[in-house]
Design an enzyme around this catalytic site. Sequence first.
Site, PDB file in Angstrom:
ATOM      1  CB  CYS A 130      56.956  -8.038  45.799  1.00  0.00           C
ATOM      2  SG  CYS A 130      56.818  -7.705  47.568  1.00  0.00           S
ATOM      3  CB  CYS A 131      58.135  -3.333  43.537  1.00  0.00           C
ATOM      4  SG  CYS A 131      59.739  -3.598  44.331  1.00  0.00           S
ATOM      5  CB  CYS A 213      61.039  -3.249  51.662  1.00  0.00           C
ATOM      6  SG  CYS A 213      59.490  -2.556  51.042  1.00  0.00           S
ATOM      7  CB  CYS A 216      64.339  -5.151  49.135  1.00  0.00           C
ATOM      8  SG  CYS A 216      63.093  -6.433  48.842  1.00  0.00           S
ATOM      9  CB  CYS A 241      60.413   0.243  43.498  1.00  0.00           C
ATOM     10  SG  CYS A 241      60.033   2.003  43.461  1.00  0.00           S
TER      11      CYS A 241
END
Length: 262
Positions: A130-131, A213, A216, A241
């Site tokens: 996702c990162c 985010c 997170c 990240c």
Amino acid sequence: MTTASSSPQLVGDAAGNADLSPRLQALVAGTCELLDRAVREYKDVVYSNSLGAEAMVLTDLIATHVPEIEIFTLDTGRLHEETLALLDRIERRYQRRIPVFSPDSAQIEQYVRENGINGFYLGLDERQSCCHIRKIEPFKRAIAGRKAWVTGVRREQSPERASNDSIAWDDRYDLWKVSPMLDWKEEDVWAYIKARNLPYNPLHDKGFPSIGCAPCTRAVEPGTDARSGRWWWESPESRECGLQPRRRVIPIKVESRRAAAQ
């Protein structure tokens, strides 16, 4: 450890125009000298603005002393509303448009189909994937063709960051990496913000020393490691990240757990 929560109402404080301490004067001089050197040597230099506390210092120094450096930021699509509002405040203060780079929508859609809207909680591979989509790929587009990029990392933030050099070749992105704030302490950052009456993310006053985010990032107790509020469900050594050096390489694509289970 000094945090914004222990220094409330920094913006608008009567001490906002106070002179900088000798230590801050030296740190500012060293930072500006390094930024000037980067521009002289590499010409095309960009700053990746994280919109954190360190970013407020670097943004002020760049806009005031080294305006040749272009500033950009990343909008992952999952940022706190306070973070986006801060971007607007910065642009208004410095009368300077900051380019925003966003993730590819098709990649986001595919990730969500395979892993769910909050699939990053499933495991380390899912989170790092996702990162990669939301931060690494947009970052690569932002620095494409550039000669050097500036980062606000500090030595005290983590063991990996403690080993950084102020200027080093970044073989992950094939350009020079400039880290002019390595020797700044957290209290130095907030002292500068206070002295210059700079805008900053109000989440810092609510116990968020490090802000990424929204899903997170969480608040931490005073005195807790600043990075402990990022990806708190993981072991400390994996909490990056991918923009900064880490112990584990982010996979470009991972098979979703749902698909693997079928």
